[in-house]
Scaffold this active site. Structure first.
Site, PDB file in Angstrom:
ATOM      1  N   HIS A 145      -9.321   0.559   5.094  1.00  8.70           N
ATOM      2  CA  HIS A 145      -8.013   0.747   5.729  1.00  8.70           C
ATOM      3  C   HIS A 145      -8.192   1.625   6.957  1.00  8.70           C
ATOM      4  O   HIS A 145      -9.011   2.544   6.958  1.00  8.70           O
ATOM      5  CB  HIS A 145      -7.021   1.392   4.738  1.00  8.70           C
ATOM      6  CG  HIS A 145      -5.628   1.391   5.273  1.00  8.70           C
ATOM      7  ND1 HIS A 145      -5.187   2.356   6.149  1.00  8.70           N
ATOM      8  CD2 HIS A 145      -4.593   0.525   5.102  1.00  8.70           C
ATOM      9  CE1 HIS A 145      -3.922   2.084   6.474  1.00  8.70           C
ATOM     10  NE2 HIS A 145      -3.541   0.977   5.853  1.00  8.70           N
ATOM     11  N   GLU A 179      -6.663   4.038   8.080  1.00  8.02           N
ATOM     12  CA  GLU A 179      -6.563   5.495   7.858  1.00  8.02           C
ATOM     13  C   GLU A 179      -7.847   6.034   7.236  1.00  8.02           C
ATOM     14  O   GLU A 179      -8.237   7.174   7.490  1.00  8.02           O
ATOM     15  CB  GLU A 179      -5.333   5.795   6.993  1.00  8.02           C
ATOM     16  CG  GLU A 179      -4.049   5.630   7.806  1.00  8.02           C
ATOM     17  CD  GLU A 179      -2.861   5.089   7.025  1.00  8.02           C
ATOM     18  OE1 GLU A 179      -2.818   5.233   5.794  1.00  8.02           O
ATOM     19  OE2 GLU A 179      -1.972   4.489   7.670  1.00  8.02           O
ATOM     20  N   GLY A 233       2.934  -1.415   4.281  1.00  9.47           N
ATOM     21  CA  GLY A 233       2.951   0.008   3.985  1.00  9.47           C
ATOM     22  C   GLY A 233       4.373   0.472   3.690  1.00  9.47           C
ATOM     23  O   GLY A 233       4.884   0.365   2.571  1.00  9.47           O
ATOM     24  N   GLY A 234       5.043   0.969   4.722  1.00 13.67           N
ATOM     25  CA  GLY A 234       6.355   1.608   4.584  1.00 13.67           C
ATOM     26  C   GLY A 234       7.346   0.845   3.718  1.00 13.67           C
ATOM     27  O   GLY A 234       7.944   1.416   2.798  1.00 13.67           O
ATOM     28  N   GLY A 279       2.504   1.596  10.770  1.00 14.79           N
ATOM     29  CA  GLY A 279       3.407   2.731  10.645  1.00 14.79           C
ATOM     30  C   GLY A 279       4.116   3.100  11.938  1.00 14.79           C
ATOM     31  O   GLY A 279       4.738   4.145  12.049  1.00 14.79           O
ATOM     32  N   ASN A 324       0.867  -1.181   0.000  1.00 10.57           N
ATOM     33  CA  ASN A 324       0.000   0.000   0.000  1.00 10.57           C
ATOM     34  C   ASN A 324       0.903   1.230   0.000  1.00 10.57           C
ATOM     35  O   ASN A 324       1.551   1.518   0.997  1.00 10.57           O
ATOM     36  CB  ASN A 324      -0.883  -0.046   1.262  1.00 10.57           C
ATOM     37  CG  ASN A 324      -1.732   1.202   1.414  1.00 10.57           C
ATOM     38  OD1 ASN A 324      -1.856   2.003   0.492  1.00 10.57           O
ATOM     39  ND2 ASN A 324      -2.326   1.359   2.589  1.00 10.57           N
ATOM     40  N   TRP A 325       0.940   1.910  -1.130  1.00 18.84           N
ATOM     41  CA  TRP A 325       1.872   3.043  -1.265  1.00 18.84           C
ATOM     42  C   TRP A 325       1.324   4.326  -0.655  1.00 18.84           C
ATOM     43  O   TRP A 325       2.037   5.333  -0.624  1.00 18.84           O
ATOM     44  CB  TRP A 325       2.217   3.262  -2.750  1.00 18.84           C
ATOM     45  CG  TRP A 325       2.965   2.118  -3.386  1.00 18.84           C
ATOM     46  CD1 TRP A 325       3.382   0.955  -2.760  1.00 18.84           C
ATOM     47  CD2 TRP A 325       3.381   1.998  -4.752  1.00 18.84           C
ATOM     48  NE1 TRP A 325       4.027   0.144  -3.666  1.00 18.84           N
ATOM     49  CE2 TRP A 325       4.049   0.759  -4.901  1.00 18.84           C
ATOM     50  CE3 TRP A 325       3.257   2.818  -5.884  1.00 18.84           C
ATOM     51  CZ2 TRP A 325       4.592   0.331  -6.114  1.00 18.84           C
ATOM     52  CZ3 TRP A 325       3.793   2.383  -7.093  1.00 18.84           C
ATOM     53  CH2 TRP A 325       4.452   1.163  -7.199  1.00 18.84           C
ATOM     54  N   LYS A 326       0.087   4.285  -0.250  1.00 17.01           N
ATOM     55  CA  LYS A 326      -0.531   5.447   0.427  1.00 17.01           C
ATOM     56  C   LYS A 326      -0.332   6.731  -0.370  1.00 17.01           C
ATOM     57  O   LYS A 326      -0.329   6.717  -1.594  1.00 17.01           O
ATOM     58  CB  LYS A 326       0.011   5.578   1.852  1.00 17.01           C
ATOM     59  CG  LYS A 326      -0.122   4.300   2.654  1.00 17.01           C
ATOM     60  CD  LYS A 326       0.099   4.488   4.116  1.00 17.01           C
ATOM     61  CE  LYS A 326       0.047   3.140   4.822  1.00 17.01           C
ATOM     62  NZ  LYS A 326       0.101   3.238   6.261  1.00 17.01           N
ATOM     63  N   GLU A 380      -5.175  -5.716  10.457  1.00 18.78           N
ATOM     64  CA  GLU A 380      -4.140  -4.716  10.693  1.00 18.78           C
ATOM     65  C   GLU A 380      -4.396  -4.029  12.028  1.00 18.78           C
ATOM     66  O   GLU A 380      -5.219  -3.106  12.122  1.00 18.78           O
ATOM     67  CB  GLU A 380      -4.170  -3.659   9.584  1.00 18.78           C
ATOM     68  CG  GLU A 380      -3.931  -4.224   8.207  1.00 18.78           C
ATOM     69  CD  GLU A 380      -3.365  -3.153   7.286  1.00 18.78           C
ATOM     70  OE1 GLU A 380      -2.234  -3.320   6.836  1.00 18.78           O
ATOM     71  OE2 GLU A 380      -4.053  -2.140   7.050  1.00 18.78           O
TER      72      GLU A 380
HETATM   73  C1  PEP Z   1      -0.596  -0.295   6.128  1.00 17.83           C
HETATM   74  O1  PEP Z   1      -0.730   0.889   5.968  1.00 17.83           O
HETATM   75  O2  PEP Z   1      -1.467  -1.058   5.686  1.00 17.83           O
HETATM   76  C2  PEP Z   1       0.558  -0.779   6.879  1.00 17.83           C
HETATM   77  C3  PEP Z   1       0.530  -1.990   7.317  1.00 17.83           C
HETATM   78  O3  PEP Z   1       1.595   0.101   7.026  1.00 17.83           O
HETATM   79  P1  PEP Z   1       3.060  -0.249   7.654  1.00 17.83           P
HETATM   80  O4  PEP Z   1       3.525  -1.500   7.005  1.00 17.83           O
HETATM   81  O5  PEP Z   1       3.889   0.946   7.329  1.00 17.83           O
HETATM   82  O6  PEP Z   1       2.849  -0.428   9.127  1.00 17.83           O
END
Ligand code: PEP
Length: 251
Positions: free
Chosen positions: A96, A98, A235-236, A174, A11-13, A168
């Site tokens: 998600h 967020e 994510g990251g 994050g 997930n590049w957000k 999650e």
């Molecule tokens: C995400 O945003 O779905 C996520 C899991 O982010 P990260 O891996 O950065 O915790």
């Protein structure tokens, strides 16, 4: 893990210019795929069409990070499932954390978004997870069951066939804090038990449940070793080609 095909999704957000997205997807198309996983990336909307174009012919599928519940209309800044598909997405994330916490997507809104995605043949990765406070109050499964029950309300198991659930924990997204493999396994098994009760044993056994929350190249192997963990939503580290390549090729 059983014989469910693993999924590694990035997930590049709200990251990456067009050029950065192009460079990243180009690198990822050369990453290999030793586990024959389904590999998915969810770029931001501005990069969706370009990434889909560059991913064509590779094993990488492209997802939208969200979709609106209407096909078109006066919804400034939103993207409809029709537009996401048109840009090359075959999958969409929905719910998600967020979206839930920053943009206020309620279970009711998410339910409409799932309906819109399914109506247009987009595969859904439906995200659930508890906050730290909810975990400390021992409400983890209560919260997740309610997110699943309400977000997926009014669909038959036939309609939901192929849906992917992403667990999650909000406190792990994050933050650098990862659930231990045992914590992840415990919740994944409980989600599968919920799916058995709500739908059927066959549905629960066929449904892929991904873990997300600070998955890294250094912890992916132990997380993926858990029997009810069928993949990762990242994510990251999905923004760094070498790291995500290592995650795709987990041991
Ligand atoms: C995400 O945003 O779905 C996520 C899991 O982010 P990260 O891996 O950065 O915790």
């Amino acid at each position: 893990m059983t014989n469910r095909t693993p999924i590694i999704a990035g997930n590049w957000k709200m990251h990456n210019t067009l050029a950065e997205s192009a460079a990243l997807i180009t690198a990822l198309t050369k990453a290999g795929n030793k586990n024959k996983a389904e590999i998915i990336v969810a770029p931001s909307y501005t990069s969706l069409a370009e990434v889909a174009k560059l991913a064509r012919g590779s094993e990488i599928q492209v997802a939208s990070q969200d979709v609106h519940w209407e096909d078109k209309g006066a919804f400034t800044s939103a993207v409809s499932p029709v537009q996401a598909k048109d840009a090359g997405a075959t999958i969409t994330l929905i719910g998600h954390s967020e979206r839930r916490s920053v943009f206020g997507d309620s279970d009711e809104i998410l339910n409409k978004k799932v309906a819109a995605a399914l109506r247009h043949g987009l595969k859904v990765i439906f995200c659930v997870g508890e906050t730290l406070q909810e975990r400390e109050e021992n409400k983890t499964m209560q919260v997740i069951e309610s997110q699943l029950k309400n977000g997926l309300a009014n669909f038959t198991q036939e309609q939901l066939k192929g849906i992917v659930i992403a667990y999650e924990p909000v406190w792990a997204i994050g933050t650098g804090k990862t659930a231990t493999p045992e914590q992840a396994q415990e919740v994944h098994a409980a989600i599968r038990a919920y799916l058995t009760g709500a739908y059927s044993e066959d549905f629960a056994q066929a449904t892929r449940i991904l873990y997300g929350g600070s998955v890294k190249d250094s912890n992916v192997d132990e997380i993926m070793a858990q029997p009810d963990v069928d993949g990762a939503l990242v994510g990251g580290q999905s923004l760094i080609a070498e790291k995500f390549a290592r995650i795709i090729n987990f041991n």
